[in-house]
Design an enzyme around this catalytic site. Structure first.
Site, short mmCIF file in Angstrom:
data_model
loop_
_atom_site.label_atom_id
_atom_site.label_comp_id
_atom_site.label_asym_id
_atom_site.label_seq_id
_atom_site.Cartn_x
_atom_site.Cartn_y
_atom_site.Cartn_z
CG ASP A 144 -1.41 7.64 0.57
OD1 ASP A 144 -0.31 7.69 -0.02
OD2 ASP A 144 -2.44 8.16 0.13
CG ASP A 201 -1.65 1.21 1.46
OD1 ASP A 201 -2.32 1.66 0.51
OD2 ASP A 201 -1.56 1.78 2.57
MG MG Z 1 -3.01 3.06 3.42
#
Ligand code: MG
Ligand code: ZN
Length: 176
Positions: free
Chosen positions: A10, A8
């Site tokens: 962020d 992922d």
């Molecule tokens: Mg995230």
């Protein structure tokens, strides 16, 4: 066949700063470079990111692409190569095929790179990252940076949880 780690963006490799529209908002965690350098010795690396702010009109596709390219360049400077960064620009209401937890991008990467999904991982700070792992047939590791602490209780007890990206990658490598 190569194995992969899907990351992922962020709250996992960079700090979650809401809708990130400028490169000055990009803040890598202090351990990100070291952790990814270690990971790429054994795994191909990919990023999968949901950016619903595009669909909602808070940020533009171009802004996100500029930020993503900056992230890739910065990682490259540290000797880290990311094979692909996959972006879903939709919101939940768009009901698209590519938004996490749909396994869409893992499937695409798997075909293009001939990946061994049985030995591949998703690392993320949101329950949808873990659900994606389940849907795609790879291992999921939930981390506590970003949104991780807030949604902790939504993640099943048997899911592996680590405090951050570095610990997650150390754990994965200890299993090889
Ligand atoms: Mg995230
Ligand atoms: Zn989408």
């Amino acid at each position: 066949m190569d194995k992969a780690i899907f990351l992922d963006r962020d709250g996992t490799i960079i700090k979650d700063d809401g809708f990130i529209k400028e490169i000055k908002q990009v803040k890598f965690y202090p351990y990100t470079f070291e952790a990814l350098n270690l990971a790429q010795k054994y795994f191909k690396l990919f990023i999968i990111t949901n950016q619903p702010g595009i669909s909602k009109g808070y940020i533009t596709f171009e802004e996100v692409t500029t930020v993503n390219n900056y992230i890739l360049e910065r990682l490259k400077k540290e000797g880290i190569s990311i094979e692909r960064i996959y972006l879903c620009p939709h919101s939940k209401e768009d009901d698209c095929p590519c938004r996490k937890p749909n396994p869409y991008f893992v499937d695409i990467a798997s075909k293009e790179f001939n990946l061994n999904l049985n030995e591949s991982y998703m690392i993320g700070d949101h329950p949808s990252d873990i659900q994606l792992a389940k849907n795609a047939g790879i291992y999921g590791i939930y981390i506590l940076t970003g949104h991780g602490k807030r949604h902790y209780k939504e993640v099943e007890k048997n899911v592996i949880k680590k405090i951050n990206l570095k610990k997650a990658i150390e754990y994965i490598i200890s299993k090889i």
